[in-house]
Design a protein around this motif. Sequence first.
Motif, PDB file in Angstrom:
ATOM      1  N   MET A 228       0.814  -1.197   0.000  1.00 46.52           N
ATOM      2  CA  MET A 228       0.000   0.000   0.000  1.00 46.52           C
ATOM      3  C   MET A 228       0.860   1.264   0.000  1.00 46.52           C
ATOM      4  O   MET A 228       0.506   2.253  -0.631  1.00 46.52           O
ATOM      5  N   ALA A 229       1.988   1.227   0.718  1.00 39.48           N
ATOM      6  CA  ALA A 229       2.862   2.396   0.793  1.00 39.48           C
ATOM      7  C   ALA A 229       3.417   2.746  -0.585  1.00 39.48           C
ATOM      8  O   ALA A 229       3.508   3.926  -0.934  1.00 39.48           O
ATOM      9  N   TRP A 230       3.748   1.736  -1.366  1.00 39.51           N
ATOM     10  CA  TRP A 230       4.291   2.013  -2.705  1.00 39.51           C
ATOM     11  C   TRP A 230       3.219   2.609  -3.611  1.00 39.51           C
ATOM     12  O   TRP A 230       3.504   3.491  -4.419  1.00 39.51           O
ATOM     13  N   LEU A 231       1.991   2.157  -3.474  1.00 42.26           N
ATOM     14  CA  LEU A 231       0.891   2.736  -4.249  1.00 42.26           C
ATOM     15  C   LEU A 231       0.689   4.205  -3.873  1.00 42.26           C
ATOM     16  O   LEU A 231       0.532   5.063  -4.746  1.00 42.26           O
ATOM     17  N   LEU A 232       0.722   4.489  -2.569  1.00 39.20           N
ATOM     18  CA  LEU A 232       0.622   5.882  -2.121  1.00 39.20           C
ATOM     19  C   LEU A 232       1.763   6.727  -2.673  1.00 39.20           C
ATOM     20  O   LEU A 232       1.568   7.887  -3.044  1.00 39.20           O
ATOM     21  N   LEU A 233       2.940   6.132  -2.733  1.00 40.23           N
ATOM     22  CA  LEU A 233       4.091   6.862  -3.256  1.00 40.23           C
ATOM     23  C   LEU A 233       3.925   7.170  -4.743  1.00 40.23           C
ATOM     24  O   LEU A 233       4.252   8.269  -5.195  1.00 40.23           O
ATOM     25  N   VAL A 234       3.389   6.232  -5.496  1.00 43.27           N
ATOM     26  CA  VAL A 234       3.128   6.481  -6.919  1.00 43.27           C
ATOM     27  C   VAL A 234       2.072   7.573  -7.073  1.00 43.27           C
ATOM     28  O   VAL A 234       2.216   8.475  -7.908  1.00 43.27           O
ATOM     29  N   VAL A 235       1.025   7.512  -6.258  1.00 41.50           N
ATOM     30  CA  VAL A 235      -0.006   8.559  -6.296  1.00 41.50           C
ATOM     31  C   VAL A 235       0.612   9.921  -5.972  1.00 41.50           C
ATOM     32  O   VAL A 235       0.346  10.921  -6.648  1.00 41.50           O
ATOM     33  N   ALA A 236       1.469   9.950  -4.962  1.00 41.39           N
ATOM     34  CA  ALA A 236       2.156  11.197  -4.606  1.00 41.39           C
ATOM     35  C   ALA A 236       2.977  11.704  -5.791  1.00 41.39           C
ATOM     36  O   ALA A 236       2.991  12.901  -6.084  1.00 41.39           O
ATOM     37  N   GLY A 237       3.662  10.794  -6.480  1.00 41.93           N
ATOM     38  CA  GLY A 237       4.458  11.174  -7.649  1.00 41.93           C
ATOM     39  C   GLY A 237       3.598  11.715  -8.773  1.00 41.93           C
ATOM     40  O   GLY A 237       3.987  12.668  -9.472  1.00 41.93           O
ATOM     41  N   LEU A 238       2.430  11.135  -8.965  1.00 38.41           N
ATOM     42  CA  LEU A 238       1.527  11.625 -10.020  1.00 38.41           C
ATOM     43  C   LEU A 238       1.015  13.026  -9.694  1.00 38.41           C
ATOM     44  O   LEU A 238       0.928  13.883 -10.576  1.00 38.41           O
ATOM     45  N   PHE A 239       0.693  13.251  -8.423  1.00 40.46           N
ATOM     46  CA  PHE A 239       0.301  14.612  -8.033  1.00 40.46           C
ATOM     47  C   PHE A 239       1.478  15.578  -8.145  1.00 40.46           C
ATOM     48  O   PHE A 239       1.295  16.759  -8.426  1.00 40.46           O
ATOM     49  N   GLU A 240       2.681  15.075  -7.946  1.00 44.54           N
ATOM     50  CA  GLU A 240       3.888  15.885  -8.133  1.00 44.54           C
ATOM     51  C   GLU A 240       3.975  16.375  -9.584  1.00 44.54           C
ATOM     52  O   GLU A 240       4.276  17.537  -9.851  1.00 44.54           O
ATOM     53  N   ILE A 241       3.703  15.470 -10.508  1.00 43.35           N
ATOM     54  CA  ILE A 241       3.670  15.847 -11.929  1.00 43.35           C
ATOM     55  C   ILE A 241       2.586  16.901 -12.154  1.00 43.35           C
ATOM     56  O   ILE A 241       2.813  17.910 -12.825  1.00 43.35           O
ATOM     57  N   GLY A 242       1.422  16.673 -11.562  1.00 32.58           N
ATOM     58  CA  GLY A 242       0.297  17.597 -11.731  1.00 32.58           C
ATOM     59  C   GLY A 242       0.612  18.995 -11.267  1.00 32.58           C
ATOM     60  O   GLY A 242       0.311  19.969 -11.967  1.00 32.58           O
ATOM     61  N   TRP A 243       1.232  19.129 -10.113  1.00 36.63           N
ATOM     62  CA  TRP A 243       1.502  20.495  -9.650  1.00 36.63           C
ATOM     63  C   TRP A 243       2.642  21.127 -10.417  1.00 36.63           C
ATOM     64  O   TRP A 243       2.627  22.332 -10.659  1.00 36.63           O
ATOM     65  N   ALA A 244       3.635  20.328 -10.827  1.00 35.67           N
ATOM     66  CA  ALA A 244       4.741  20.902 -11.604  1.00 35.67           C
ATOM     67  C   ALA A 244       4.235  21.420 -12.949  1.00 35.67           C
ATOM     68  O   ALA A 244       4.581  22.531 -13.373  1.00 35.67           O
ATOM     69  N   VAL A 245       3.403  20.634 -13.604  1.00 39.52           N
ATOM     70  CA  VAL A 245       2.815  21.059 -14.875  1.00 39.52           C
ATOM     71  C   VAL A 245       1.856  22.228 -14.630  1.00 39.52           C
ATOM     72  O   VAL A 245       1.818  23.190 -15.400  1.00 39.52           O
ATOM     73  N   GLY A 246       1.118  22.149 -13.542  1.00 40.26           N
ATOM     74  CA  GLY A 246       0.167  23.206 -13.218  1.00 40.26           C
ATOM     75  C   GLY A 246       0.808  24.558 -13.008  1.00 40.26           C
ATOM     76  O   GLY A 246       0.205  25.594 -13.304  1.00 40.26           O
ATOM     77  N   LEU A 247       2.041  24.564 -12.498  1.00 42.28           N
ATOM     78  CA  LEU A 247       2.714  25.848 -12.283  1.00 42.28           C
ATOM     79  C   LEU A 247       2.785  26.683 -13.558  1.00 42.28           C
ATOM     80  O   LEU A 247       2.626  27.902 -13.527  1.00 42.28           O
ATOM     81  N   ARG A 248       3.009  26.006 -14.666  1.00 40.99           N
ATOM     82  CA  ARG A 248       3.105  26.739 -15.931  1.00 40.99           C
ATOM     83  C   ARG A 248       1.765  27.357 -16.312  1.00 40.99           C
ATOM     84  O   ARG A 248       1.710  28.461 -16.861  1.00 40.99           O
ATOM     85  N   THR A 249       0.694  26.646 -16.017  1.00 37.50           N
ATOM     86  CA  THR A 249      -0.629  27.138 -16.419  1.00 37.50           C
ATOM     87  C   THR A 249      -1.154  28.248 -15.515  1.00 37.50           C
ATOM     88  O   THR A 249      -2.110  28.928 -15.881  1.00 37.50           O
ATOM     89  N   THR A 250      -0.537  28.446 -14.343  1.00 37.81           N
ATOM     90  CA  THR A 250      -1.004  29.512 -13.444  1.00 37.81           C
ATOM     91  C   THR A 250      -0.591  30.895 -13.908  1.00 37.81           C
ATOM     92  O   THR A 250      -1.134  31.886 -13.418  1.00 37.81           O
ATOM     93  N   GLU A 251       0.379  30.956 -14.820  1.00 37.86           N
ATOM     94  CA  GLU A 251       0.913  32.228 -15.310  1.00 37.86           C
ATOM     95  C   GLU A 251       1.296  33.140 -14.144  1.00 37.86           C
ATOM     96  O   GLU A 251       0.816  34.269 -14.013  1.00 37.86           O
ATOM     97  N   GLY A 252       2.182  32.598 -13.296  1.00 33.47           N
ATOM     98  CA  GLY A 252       2.661  33.376 -12.156  1.00 33.47           C
ATOM     99  C   GLY A 252       1.616  33.560 -11.074  1.00 33.47           C
ATOM    100  O   GLY A 252       1.594  34.573 -10.387  1.00 33.47           O
ATOM    101  N   PHE A 253       0.746  32.566 -10.928  1.00 33.66           N
ATOM    102  CA  PHE A 253      -0.338  32.593  -9.934  1.00 33.66           C
ATOM    103  C   PHE A 253      -1.322  33.728 -10.169  1.00 33.66           C
ATOM    104  O   PHE A 253      -1.935  34.237  -9.234  1.00 33.66           O
ATOM    105  N   THR A 254      -1.504  34.108 -11.430  1.00 36.06           N
ATOM    106  CA  THR A 254      -2.463  35.160 -11.768  1.00 36.06           C
ATOM    107  C   THR A 254      -3.802  34.598 -12.244  1.00 36.06           C
ATOM    108  O   THR A 254      -4.767  35.352 -12.364  1.00 36.06           O
ATOM    109  N   ARG A 255      -3.850  33.297 -12.524  1.00 34.90           N
ATOM    110  CA  ARG A 255      -5.094  32.662 -12.971  1.00 34.90           C
ATOM    111  C   ARG A 255      -5.657  31.841 -11.810  1.00 34.90           C
ATOM    112  O   ARG A 255      -5.043  30.862 -11.399  1.00 34.90           O
ATOM    113  N   PRO A 256      -6.815  32.220 -11.285  1.00 41.53           N
ATOM    114  CA  PRO A 256      -7.325  31.603 -10.053  1.00 41.53           C
ATOM    115  C   PRO A 256      -7.563  30.089 -10.122  1.00 41.53           C
ATOM    116  O   PRO A 256      -7.126  29.363  -9.234  1.00 41.53           O
TER     117      PRO A 256
END
Length: 106
Positions: free
Chosen positions: A1-29
């Motif tokens: 179960m811990a490894w599955l949680l770690l993979v999920v954490a990694g996928l969310f890591e990808i999501g926020w890293a990619v998301g940073l670009r779409t925020t345009e400097g945190f100007t898009r709510p």
Amino acid sequence: MAWLLLVVAGLFEIGWAVGLRTTEGFTRPIPTILTVLAMIASVAALGLALRSLPLGTAYAVWTGIGTVGTVAFGILYWGESASPARLGAIALIIIGIAALKLTADA
């Protein structure tokens, strides 16, 4: 179960890293809110995985998944370089992640 949680954490890591670009400097709510939620989910899942995984292994795998996924996203969707040297470096990260998983105490 811990490894599955770690993979999920990694996928969310990808999501926020990619998301940073779409925020345009945190100007898009909406993209900003989604990015912050992905950050929270990533760290929360990592924290839960750390209940039974070694810290060094879990952290390296978490960041490795985030790195590989973010680079792959950049190559596939934003036309970033897919040079042989860059792909080779990503392959080394994947090998490192696999080696850490195979040698983990947990």
